[in-house]
Design a protein around this motif. Structure first.
Motif, mmCIF file in Angstrom:
data_model
loop_
_atom_site.group_PDB
_atom_site.id
_atom_site.type_symbol
_atom_site.label_atom_id
_atom_site.label_comp_id
_atom_site.label_asym_id
_atom_site.label_seq_id
_atom_site.Cartn_x
_atom_site.Cartn_y
_atom_site.Cartn_z
ATOM 1 N N VAL A 125 66.694 33.870 -2.267
ATOM 2 C CA VAL A 125 65.268 34.701 -1.949
ATOM 3 C C VAL A 125 64.954 34.212 -0.353
ATOM 4 C CG1 VAL A 125 62.820 34.501 -2.443
ATOM 5 C CG2 VAL A 125 64.539 34.294 -4.024
ATOM 6 N N LEU A 126 65.138 33.133 0.009
ATOM 7 C CA LEU A 126 65.119 32.702 1.285
ATOM 8 C C LEU A 126 65.664 33.717 2.527
ATOM 9 C CD1 LEU A 126 63.929 30.567 3.581
ATOM 10 C CD2 LEU A 126 65.835 29.388 3.160
ATOM 11 N N VAL A 127 66.892 34.072 2.214
ATOM 12 C CA VAL A 127 67.738 34.841 3.115
ATOM 13 C C VAL A 127 67.094 36.208 3.112
ATOM 14 C CG1 VAL A 127 69.953 35.802 3.518
ATOM 15 C CG2 VAL A 127 69.709 33.518 2.867
ATOM 16 N N LEU A 128 66.710 36.668 2.079
ATOM 17 C CA LEU A 128 66.444 38.354 1.811
ATOM 18 C C LEU A 128 64.886 38.379 2.103
ATOM 19 C CD1 LEU A 128 68.248 38.938 -1.567
ATOM 20 C CD2 LEU A 128 69.030 39.574 0.859
ATOM 21 N N ALA A 129 64.239 37.717 1.810
ATOM 22 C CA ALA A 129 62.889 37.850 1.686
ATOM 23 C C ALA A 129 61.614 36.714 2.560
ATOM 24 C CB ALA A 129 62.006 37.838 0.303
ATOM 25 N N ALA A 130 62.461 36.199 3.526
ATOM 26 C CA ALA A 130 61.288 34.945 4.128
ATOM 27 C C ALA A 130 60.643 35.937 4.895
ATOM 28 C CB ALA A 130 62.443 34.473 5.352
ATOM 29 N N PRO A 131 60.479 36.737 5.924
ATOM 30 C CA PRO A 131 59.529 37.203 6.615
ATOM 31 C C PRO A 131 58.177 37.805 5.603
ATOM 32 C CG PRO A 131 61.272 38.008 7.397
ATOM 33 C CD PRO A 131 61.797 37.325 6.340
ATOM 34 N N PRO A 132 58.563 38.706 4.843
ATOM 35 C CA PRO A 132 57.590 39.396 3.883
ATOM 36 C C PRO A 132 56.754 38.260 3.179
ATOM 37 C CG PRO A 132 59.384 40.186 3.214
ATOM 38 C CD PRO A 132 59.833 39.368 4.273
ATOM 39 N N GLY A 267 56.455 27.000 -3.713
ATOM 40 C CA GLY A 267 56.898 26.282 -2.457
ATOM 41 C C GLY A 267 56.538 26.976 -1.116
ATOM 42 N N ALA A 268 56.605 28.468 -1.128
ATOM 43 C CA ALA A 268 56.184 29.189 -0.086
ATOM 44 C C ALA A 268 54.492 29.061 0.318
ATOM 45 C CB ALA A 268 56.481 30.549 -0.124
ATOM 46 N N VAL A 269 53.972 28.431 -0.639
ATOM 47 C CA VAL A 269 52.273 28.460 -0.423
ATOM 48 C C VAL A 269 52.202 27.068 0.303
ATOM 49 C CG1 VAL A 269 50.048 28.132 -1.603
ATOM 50 C CG2 VAL A 269 51.845 29.912 -2.529
ATOM 51 N N PRO A 270 51.750 27.010 1.590
ATOM 52 C CA PRO A 270 51.687 25.560 2.019
ATOM 53 C C PRO A 270 50.698 24.685 1.479
ATOM 54 C CG PRO A 270 51.455 27.394 3.991
ATOM 55 C CD PRO A 270 51.609 27.908 2.375
ATOM 56 N N GLY A 271 51.242 23.584 1.144
ATOM 57 C CA GLY A 271 50.555 22.349 0.417
ATOM 58 C C GLY A 271 50.534 22.281 -0.852
ATOM 59 N N ALA A 272 51.168 23.376 -1.647
ATOM 60 C CA ALA A 272 51.150 23.484 -3.191
ATOM 61 C C ALA A 272 52.250 22.628 -3.576
ATOM 62 C CB ALA A 272 51.497 24.826 -3.447
ATOM 63 N N GLY A 273 53.636 22.534 -3.210
ATOM 64 C CA GLY A 273 54.635 21.652 -3.446
ATOM 65 C C GLY A 273 55.214 21.658 -4.900
ATOM 66 N N GLY A 274 56.279 20.667 -4.882
ATOM 67 C CA GLY A 274 57.011 20.680 -6.125
ATOM 68 C C GLY A 274 56.156 20.231 -7.486
ATOM 69 N N SER A 312 63.700 24.821 -6.580
ATOM 70 C CA SER A 312 63.627 26.085 -5.930
ATOM 71 C C SER A 312 62.491 25.935 -4.874
ATOM 72 C CB SER A 312 63.640 27.091 -6.818
ATOM 73 O OG SER A 312 62.319 26.819 -7.719
ATOM 74 N N THR A 313 61.851 24.922 -4.859
ATOM 75 C CA THR A 313 60.750 24.788 -4.017
ATOM 76 C C THR A 313 61.404 24.467 -2.579
ATOM 77 O OG1 THR A 313 60.188 22.380 -4.458
ATOM 78 C CG2 THR A 313 59.041 24.051 -5.408
ATOM 79 N N ALA A 314 62.394 23.974 -2.467
ATOM 80 C CA ALA A 314 62.992 23.414 -1.256
ATOM 81 C C ALA A 314 63.226 24.724 -0.239
ATOM 82 C CB ALA A 314 64.721 22.878 -1.606
ATOM 83 N N GLY A 315 63.786 26.009 -0.927
ATOM 84 C CA GLY A 315 63.855 27.020 -0.196
ATOM 85 C C GLY A 315 62.833 27.690 -0.012
ATOM 86 N N ILE A 319 60.246 28.986 3.889
ATOM 87 C CA ILE A 319 60.009 30.450 4.010
ATOM 88 C C ILE A 319 58.979 30.406 5.113
ATOM 89 C CG2 ILE A 319 58.705 32.354 3.287
ATOM 90 C CD1 ILE A 319 60.346 32.087 0.788
ATOM 91 N N PRO A 320 57.747 29.864 5.035
ATOM 92 C CA PRO A 320 56.556 29.889 6.134
ATOM 93 C C PRO A 320 57.091 29.001 7.232
ATOM 94 C CG PRO A 320 55.778 28.466 4.319
ATOM 95 C CD PRO A 320 57.362 28.909 3.825
ATOM 96 N N MET A 321 57.947 28.192 7.002
ATOM 97 C CA MET A 321 58.540 27.332 8.161
ATOM 98 C C MET A 321 59.190 28.237 9.485
ATOM 99 S SD MET A 321 60.733 23.965 8.720
ATOM 100 C CE MET A 321 62.288 24.710 9.289
ATOM 101 N N ILE A 322 60.150 28.941 8.561
ATOM 102 C CA ILE A 322 61.140 29.850 9.512
ATOM 103 C C ILE A 322 60.456 30.936 10.010
ATOM 104 C CG2 ILE A 322 63.124 30.993 9.345
ATOM 105 C CD1 ILE A 322 64.339 29.254 7.434
ATOM 106 N N ALA A 323 59.678 31.535 9.212
ATOM 107 C CA ALA A 323 58.892 32.681 9.651
ATOM 108 C C ALA A 323 57.760 32.984 10.664
ATOM 109 C CB ALA A 323 58.623 33.776 8.447
ATOM 110 N N LEU A 324 57.176 31.618 10.302
ATOM 111 C CA LEU A 324 55.787 31.538 10.949
ATOM 112 C C LEU A 324 55.596 30.354 11.618
ATOM 113 C CD1 LEU A 324 53.558 33.086 8.329
ATOM 114 C CD2 LEU A 324 54.210 34.293 10.441
ATOM 115 N N GLY A 325 56.423 29.120 11.331
ATOM 116 C CA GLY A 325 56.194 27.855 12.226
ATOM 117 C C GLY A 325 55.185 27.084 11.169
ATOM 118 N N ILE A 326 54.802 27.315 9.878
ATOM 119 C CA ILE A 326 54.045 26.639 9.347
ATOM 120 C C ILE A 326 54.736 25.886 8.259
ATOM 121 C CG2 ILE A 326 52.035 26.924 7.720
ATOM 122 C CD1 ILE A 326 51.138 29.464 9.205
#
Length: 503
Positions: A125-132, A267-274, A312-315, A319-326
């Motif tokens: 999912v990270l490879v295919l959908a990181a930016p959106p 995992g993609a929601v900043p601060g939510a977590g595992g 799966s929260t690792a990947g 997503i926000p780290m790679i795409a937006l730096g968050i």
């Protein structure tokens, strides 16, 4: 998109990088298996060691610690009913009963394979959908965060056991414990009663370890005769069949994929977590199951859902780290710090300016997952020996580890006092048949819900925004559906019981 993966493979498959990643996976597994020693602590300790490494090697090593840690937390959760990390709370619900029923090897085997497949799915999912996905995650405001927490809080309905009232009381008690100490917005003292030990609040780890570890260890000591005879935690022979457990994990692909996708999104929601992903994936697996009444008794679906959702929260966090730096989590924040030390600017241009680094992160995640799988399967037989240690040895040993872990968090002796106080409270609640999981869920989610509710109202006093913003409204609808599904389940359960009595 896939151009340049050959160079990334060459960067990762260098002898020095592979060796440091192997050490990282082992360190993550061991550190997370120790109650109180979190993944974040392990990553922070790893950071200074990576300063003199090339950027790709340093990040790959920390990712290895991360992936190993996400799996290691379930070891003590399954064998001792003590979550090694906060993100392994739901794993205790079925893995520990399975271990006590004479299948500790199966509990660990299912957890290992679920962690592996959850990580792999998250990387895809990270490879295919990181930016959106990153753009969606970053658009979430305090209204959406609060609605997400309300949805997550409906998980309490699935964890209440036989009494809804007792479950709700335990959940509210957990939320109250989370309010002790400083106000998260204004910084004012609340409910500390002028006691110095309460002024800093109740550290989450002290509550988590006290509720699960100390209360469980006190329960182990109830049968004094069994302890004095040197009885072990599990008397039955240990069986460990790795490939049989793999087939069992893959036998319900819908559960595995659904739980992994939940973990990616959370995992993609900043601060939510595992912690939230672990519980939410478990809850959805239970609601979708044809035999929800078996959850909590040692069912494989529960172990697979909780561990795949957790890992799966690792990947998802990347997503926000790679795409937006968050940073999606505290671990991702440390990864950003490591990249900045090496002079790499993290932000929306990371994928453009450093494509080889990003592709190396993708490859490193997969390699770390494979390493974790191999090392975990090779060493699980040794971890399983814990179940054969006499209780009079294992109980004081684990108590010492718990106390050291809680003390190391803030270097405060008062935290150790709170650990045993909360543990005694958990033991009493357990004896009175109050479920402990809702209490822990309240402690986890209460502060997040309060902070975002107040931020939303400070930004705009119009409370209707919670229901007019599409994403927020969607989470509330899901919360209502979750409650209705649980009510229907309890109604059917009661109806079956009445038919059995009359029949």
């Amino acid at each position: 998109m896939f151009e340049g993966f050959g160079g990334a493979l060459g960067q990762i498959f260098q002898l020095a990088t592979i060796l440091t990643m192997l050490v990282g996976v082992v360190a993550g597994l061991i550190a997370s298996a120790i109650p109180g020693f979190t993944i974040t602590m392990a990553i922070v300790l790893t950071l200074p060691l990576t300063f003199h490494m090339p950027a790709i090697q340093g990040v790959a090593t920390m990712l290895a610690v991360y992936v190993g840690g996400l799996c290691g937390g379930m070891i003590s959760a399954a064998l001792l009913s003590i979550p090694g990390t906060p993100s392994a709370v739901a794993t205790t619900f079925d893995a520990f009963p399975m271990a006590r029923n004479g299948d500790p090897g199966r509990a660990l085997g299912l957890g290992i394979w679920a962690s592996f497949f959850g990580t792999i799915i998250s990387v895809i999912v990270l490879v295919l959908a990181a930016p959106p996905l990153a753009l969606i995650a970053i658009e979430l405001g305090p209204w959406e965060y609060f609605a997400l927490i309300v949805f997550a809080m409906t998980v309490i309905a699935s964890l209440v056991g036989e009494s809804i009232l007792r479950g709700m009381i335990a959940g509210i008690l957990g939320m109250f414990l989370a309010t002790i100490g400083d106000d998260p917005i204004m910084g004012a003292q609340r409910f500390s009663f002028d006691l110095q030990m309460l002024q800093a609040g109740l550290p989450f780890l002290a509550v988590l370890i006290g509720i699960f570890a100390v209360s469980q260890l006190l329960s182990e000591l109830e049968d004094i005769g069994r302890v004095q005879r040197g009885k072990a935690l599990v008397d039955s022979p240990i069986v460990f069949r790795p490939f049989q457990f793999m087939r069992e994990t893959l036998s319900r692909p819908v559960n595995l994929i659904r739980s992994s996708l939940i973990g990616v999104f959370i995992g993609a929601v900043p601060g939510a977590g595992g912690s939230i992903a672990n519980l939410l994936a478990y809850d959805q697996a239970r609601q979708a199951s044809k035999t929800p009444e078996k959850f909590g008794t040692g069912i494989s679906e529960g172990v697979v859902a909780s561990e795949s959702g957790n890992s799966s929260t690792a990947g998802g966090g990347l997503i926000p780290m790679i795409a937006l730096g968050i940073p999606g989590s505290a671990v991702d924040a440390v990864l950003i710090a490591a990249l900045m030390v090496h002079g790499i600017s993290v932000g929306p241009r990371l994928m453009v300016d450093n494509p080889e680094l990003v592709q190396s992160i993708f490859v490193a995640m997969v390699v770390a997952a494979v390493m974790m799988l191999v090392i975990a399967l090779m060493t699980m037989r040794y971890f399983l020996m814990v179940t054969k240690v006499p209780k009079h040895v294992i109980v004081p040993l684990v108590l010492v580890f718990c106390a050291v872990g809680v003390f190391a968090l803030n270097n405060r002796v008062t935290d150790v006092h709170l650990l045993f106080f909360v543990g005694a409270l958990g033991y009493l609640l357990k004896k009175m048949e109050y479920p402990l999981a809702p209490l822990v869920l309240g402690v986890i989610l209460g502060p997040i819900a309060e902070t975002n509710l107040r931020r939303a109202l400070m930004a705009d006093e119009d409370w209707t925004l919670f229901f007019t913003r599409p994403v927020s409204a969607g989470f509330f609808v899901l919360a209502v559906i979750s409650i209705l599904l649980f009510v229907r389940y309890r109604y059917r359960q009661r109806k079956k019981a009445q038919e059995a009595d009359t029949g």
